[in-house]
Design a protein around this motif. Sequence first.
Motif, PDB file in Angstrom:
ATOM      1  N   THR A 202       0.837  -1.194   0.000  1.00 14.78           N
ATOM      2  CA  THR A 202       0.000   0.000   0.000  1.00 14.78           C
ATOM      3  C   THR A 202       0.877   1.251   0.000  1.00 14.78           C
ATOM      4  O   THR A 202       2.073   1.187   0.277  1.00 14.78           O
ATOM      5  N   ALA A 203       0.260   2.394  -0.313  1.00 15.56           N
ATOM      6  CA  ALA A 203       1.047   3.629  -0.411  1.00 15.56           C
ATOM      7  C   ALA A 203       0.154   4.850  -0.275  1.00 15.56           C
ATOM      8  O   ALA A 203      -1.023   4.831  -0.665  1.00 15.56           O
ATOM      9  N   PHE A 204       0.716   5.920   0.270  1.00 13.13           N
ATOM     10  CA  PHE A 204       0.104   7.247   0.261  1.00 13.13           C
ATOM     11  C   PHE A 204       1.145   8.279   0.677  1.00 13.13           C
ATOM     12  O   PHE A 204       2.285   7.942   0.986  1.00 13.13           O
ATOM     13  N   GLY A 205       0.754   9.536   0.683  1.00  9.27           N
ATOM     14  CA  GLY A 205       1.587  10.614   1.207  1.00  9.27           C
ATOM     15  C   GLY A 205       0.739  11.574   2.008  1.00  9.27           C
ATOM     16  O   GLY A 205      -0.495  11.525   1.976  1.00  9.27           O
ATOM     17  N   ASP A 206       1.393  12.450   2.797  1.00 12.46           N
ATOM     18  CA  ASP A 206       0.714  13.580   3.456  1.00 12.46           C
ATOM     19  C   ASP A 206      -0.345  13.122   4.448  1.00 12.46           C
ATOM     20  O   ASP A 206      -1.513  13.470   4.334  1.00 12.46           O
ATOM     21  N   GLN A 207       0.102  12.400   5.485  1.00 14.03           N
ATOM     22  CA  GLN A 207      -0.898  11.846   6.395  1.00 14.03           C
ATOM     23  C   GLN A 207      -1.232  12.762   7.563  1.00 14.03           C
ATOM     24  O   GLN A 207      -2.390  13.112   7.771  1.00 14.03           O
ATOM     25  N   GLY A 208      -0.252  13.129   8.365  1.00 13.59           N
ATOM     26  CA  GLY A 208      -0.560  13.905   9.549  1.00 13.59           C
ATOM     27  C   GLY A 208      -1.342  13.100  10.567  1.00 13.59           C
ATOM     28  O   GLY A 208      -1.384  11.865  10.526  1.00 13.59           O
ATOM     29  N   VAL A 209      -1.982  13.809  11.478  1.00 16.71           N
ATOM     30  CA  VAL A 209      -2.754  13.186  12.552  1.00 16.71           C
ATOM     31  C   VAL A 209      -4.197  13.654  12.451  1.00 16.71           C
ATOM     32  O   VAL A 209      -4.482  14.852  12.539  1.00 16.71           O
ATOM     33  N   SER A 210      -5.112  12.727  12.240  1.00 17.14           N
ATOM     34  CA  SER A 210      -6.527  13.076  12.132  1.00 17.14           C
ATOM     35  C   SER A 210      -7.364  11.818  12.181  1.00 17.14           C
ATOM     36  O   SER A 210      -6.846  10.699  12.054  1.00 17.14           O
ATOM     37  N   ALA A 211      -8.666  12.002  12.327  1.00 25.27           N
ATOM     38  CA  ALA A 211      -9.572  10.860  12.289  1.00 25.27           C
ATOM     39  C   ALA A 211      -9.537  10.200  10.917  1.00 25.27           C
ATOM     40  O   ALA A 211      -9.656   8.972  10.800  1.00 25.27           O
ATOM     41  N   HIS A 212      -9.364  11.000   9.862  1.00 24.91           N
ATOM     42  CA  HIS A 212      -9.292  10.443   8.509  1.00 24.91           C
ATOM     43  C   HIS A 212      -8.014   9.630   8.326  1.00 24.91           C
ATOM     44  O   HIS A 212      -8.024   8.588   7.664  1.00 24.91           O
ATOM     45  N   ALA A 213      -6.914  10.099   8.914  1.00 23.35           N
ATOM     46  CA  ALA A 213      -5.669   9.341   8.850  1.00 23.35           C
ATOM     47  C   ALA A 213      -5.833   7.984   9.514  1.00 23.35           C
ATOM     48  O   ALA A 213      -5.406   6.951   8.984  1.00 23.35           O
ATOM     49  N   SER A 495      -7.904   8.813   0.778  1.00 24.35           N
ATOM     50  CA  SER A 495      -7.737   7.574   0.030  1.00 24.35           C
ATOM     51  C   SER A 495      -6.298   7.099   0.120  1.00 24.35           C
ATOM     52  O   SER A 495      -5.423   7.789   0.658  1.00 24.35           O
ATOM     53  N   PHE A 496      -6.045   5.922  -0.442  1.00 24.80           N
ATOM     54  CA  PHE A 496      -4.682   5.394  -0.516  1.00 24.80           C
ATOM     55  C   PHE A 496      -4.610   4.425  -1.681  1.00 24.80           C
ATOM     56  O   PHE A 496      -5.624   4.072  -2.300  1.00 24.80           O
ATOM     57  N   LEU A 497      -3.402   3.972  -1.984  1.00 24.68           N
ATOM     58  CA  LEU A 497      -3.155   3.071  -3.097  1.00 24.68           C
ATOM     59  C   LEU A 497      -2.892   1.666  -2.573  1.00 24.68           C
ATOM     60  O   LEU A 497      -2.180   1.492  -1.579  1.00 24.68           O
ATOM     61  N   ALA A 498      -3.458   0.660  -3.212  1.00 29.53           N
ATOM     62  CA  ALA A 498      -3.186  -0.744  -2.897  1.00 29.53           C
ATOM     63  C   ALA A 498      -2.785  -1.440  -4.188  1.00 29.53           C
ATOM     64  O   ALA A 498      -3.506  -1.363  -5.192  1.00 29.53           O
ATOM     65  N   VAL A 499      -1.631  -2.110  -4.173  1.00 29.13           N
ATOM     66  CA  VAL A 499      -1.082  -2.729  -5.379  1.00 29.13           C
ATOM     67  C   VAL A 499      -0.828  -4.204  -5.117  1.00 29.13           C
ATOM     68  O   VAL A 499      -0.113  -4.557  -4.176  1.00 29.13           O
ATOM     69  N   LEU A 514      -8.312   3.085  -3.010  1.00 22.31           N
ATOM     70  CA  LEU A 514      -9.438   2.853  -2.107  1.00 22.31           C
ATOM     71  C   LEU A 514      -9.691   4.092  -1.264  1.00 22.31           C
ATOM     72  O   LEU A 514      -8.741   4.708  -0.761  1.00 22.31           O
ATOM     73  N   ALA A 515     -10.955   4.459  -1.106  1.00 22.97           N
ATOM     74  CA  ALA A 515     -11.333   5.553  -0.223  1.00 22.97           C
ATOM     75  C   ALA A 515     -11.238   5.096   1.227  1.00 22.97           C
ATOM     76  O   ALA A 515     -11.105   3.902   1.515  1.00 22.97           O
TER      77      ALA A 515
END
Length: 530
Positions: A202-213, A495-499, A514-515
Amino acid sequence: MSETPRVGIPEQLAGRMSMAEQHEYLRARHARPKVSRRAALVGGLVTASAAGTAGALANGTASAVQGPTLQSAPATAKVDGSLVAPFGRHLAFGADPKTQMRISWQVPFAVRKPYVRVGLAPWDLSRRFEAEVRDLSTPALSKKLPAVEQYYLHVALDGLRPGTTYYYGVGHEGFDPTRPERLATLGSFRTAPAAPETFVFTAFGDQGVSAHALANDQVILGQNPSFHLHAGDICYADSSGHGKESDTYDARVWDTFLAQTESVAKSVPWMVTTGNHDMEAWYSPDGYGGQRARWSLPGNGFDPEHSPGVYSFAYGNVGVVALDANDVSYEIPANKGYSDGKQTAWLDRRLRELRAHKDIDFIVVFFHHCVYSTSTHASDGGVRDAWLGLFTKHQVDLVINGHNHVYERTDAIKNGEVGRPVPIGASTDPTCDGIVYVTAGGAGKELYGFPAGVKDSYEGAVRDRESILSFHWTAQRLPDPDTVEWSRVRYTGYSFLAVQASAGASPRLEVSALAENGERIDHFEIARGT
C-alpha cells in the motif's frame, strides 16, 4: 502545505534562506548554556548507545543501527521503569527484506537497558538484543510550546530466515514484555519470501494526525500488505510553515503520529521518504536530523548518513526506489542541489541494476513532489528536469507521489505526452505505452481541490475531460501554464493506493485506489511486454 518549515524565522528572511541557513539561525537564536566537560562526560556515559550483538537469531544477528545521538540530554532514568510503557512501534526493512528487519519505538521518559526480545512463537521470545538510544532535544521554539525531550530506540535484526514470521516484544529494565499481563504489547512481522510470490503493498503521502488518517490506517491493515510506502510529509509537526513568528513547531506531534500509526506499523514495514514538511531546520543543517533519530531505513542510498530517505529494496518481483525530491524541487528550493547531483547519479545506477536483475519484473519509484498533477501544487519542473529522462530510459513501471492532498492518476505518459489512454479498469504496458503517475496525497491531512470548474472523475462517477488548464514550476520558481490531456482520474477525498503484484509466466501489477471507507475509486493493470 506549500511552504518549507521555517519555525521562528522572520518572514523577510525565510524566503531567502536555505535549510542550512535556517538551521544556523535557529541554533544561534536558541543557543543552550555551555555544559562543563565533566557534566558532558557523565551524560555521555548514561546515554551511550548499546551497540553489539546478543547472539544468533535463526542463524542471524542483531546490531545497533548506526547513527549518532543527536543533541543528547542526560538520560538518567528518573522514573521507575515499571511505570514507563513503550509506544510508537514501527518496522522498516533493511536493504534485504528477506533477511533484515529494523524495529523502532519510543519511550516517554529515559529508561535503563532498553531491548527487544524476539522468537518464532509469542510464548518463546528466547533472544534478547540491546537497543540503541537516539534522543532529541527540542527547545521552546514558540512562546506557546514547552521544550521537549524525546527518546527513540532502535534494533537492527540481520540474518533472518526468508518467508518466516517472527514475534517480538520491546522492553527495558522494569518492563518485561514477556510477562503475562503484557503479552498484548507483543508484535510480529514476516520477512520477504525467498522466491517471488503474489503479495500486496500500500502507499500514500501527506498523512498527519486526524480521524481520517486513522480511518485510512485501518482500511490499509485490512489489505494485509507486506509493506507500506509513505511518500513524504509524514506528521506535520510544523503545522504551517509560512516562515512567520506565529509559526509553531510542536515536536510532540511526532509522539501522537507514531502512536496513531502503531496499529499498522508494528507489523507492516512502514517505509518513508522525505517531504518538504519533513525538513526540520532545528536538528541539523540539512533538516534531516529528526528523521535520522526517528527512523531506521535501509541505508543503501547515495549517502545514508545524511539522506536517510533515499534507498531501495526488492520484495518479490518488485524493485522499490525511494527518493528525496527536496534535492531537485523548483517549487520549494530550501534543500535544492544539496546532493550536488549525487542522488541523480545513484538513481541512474540503481534503476539500471534493478532492470537487469533476473527476478525483478517491475520497478516502483516513490517520492514527495509531483511529476504530473493538476491540483494545488501542480507539477514540479525540477523533478521532471532531473529524473523524467531516467524513468523513461529504465522503463519505470509506476511512480507514486504525494504533496497534493487529493488522488489523481494519469494516463500512460511517454515523452511528456499521452502515450496511451488508460481508463478505469484498463491495462497498460510500460515498454511501449509509457509510465503511469499517481498522486496519492489523500492520506489524512486537509484536502486540496482541482482547478476551477474541473470535477472529480472516478469509478462510478466518470467525467472525462479532453484537457485541463494547469501549470508546472520553473527554475525561476514561477508557475508556467500547461494545457494537459493526461489527467485521467481525480478524487477529492481521503484515500490510498493498494497494489497487488503477481509473479510467474504473466506478471502483473493490479493497482487500486481505495477511499477511507474501503470503496474502490480507481483500478488499472500494468503488464509488461503484452
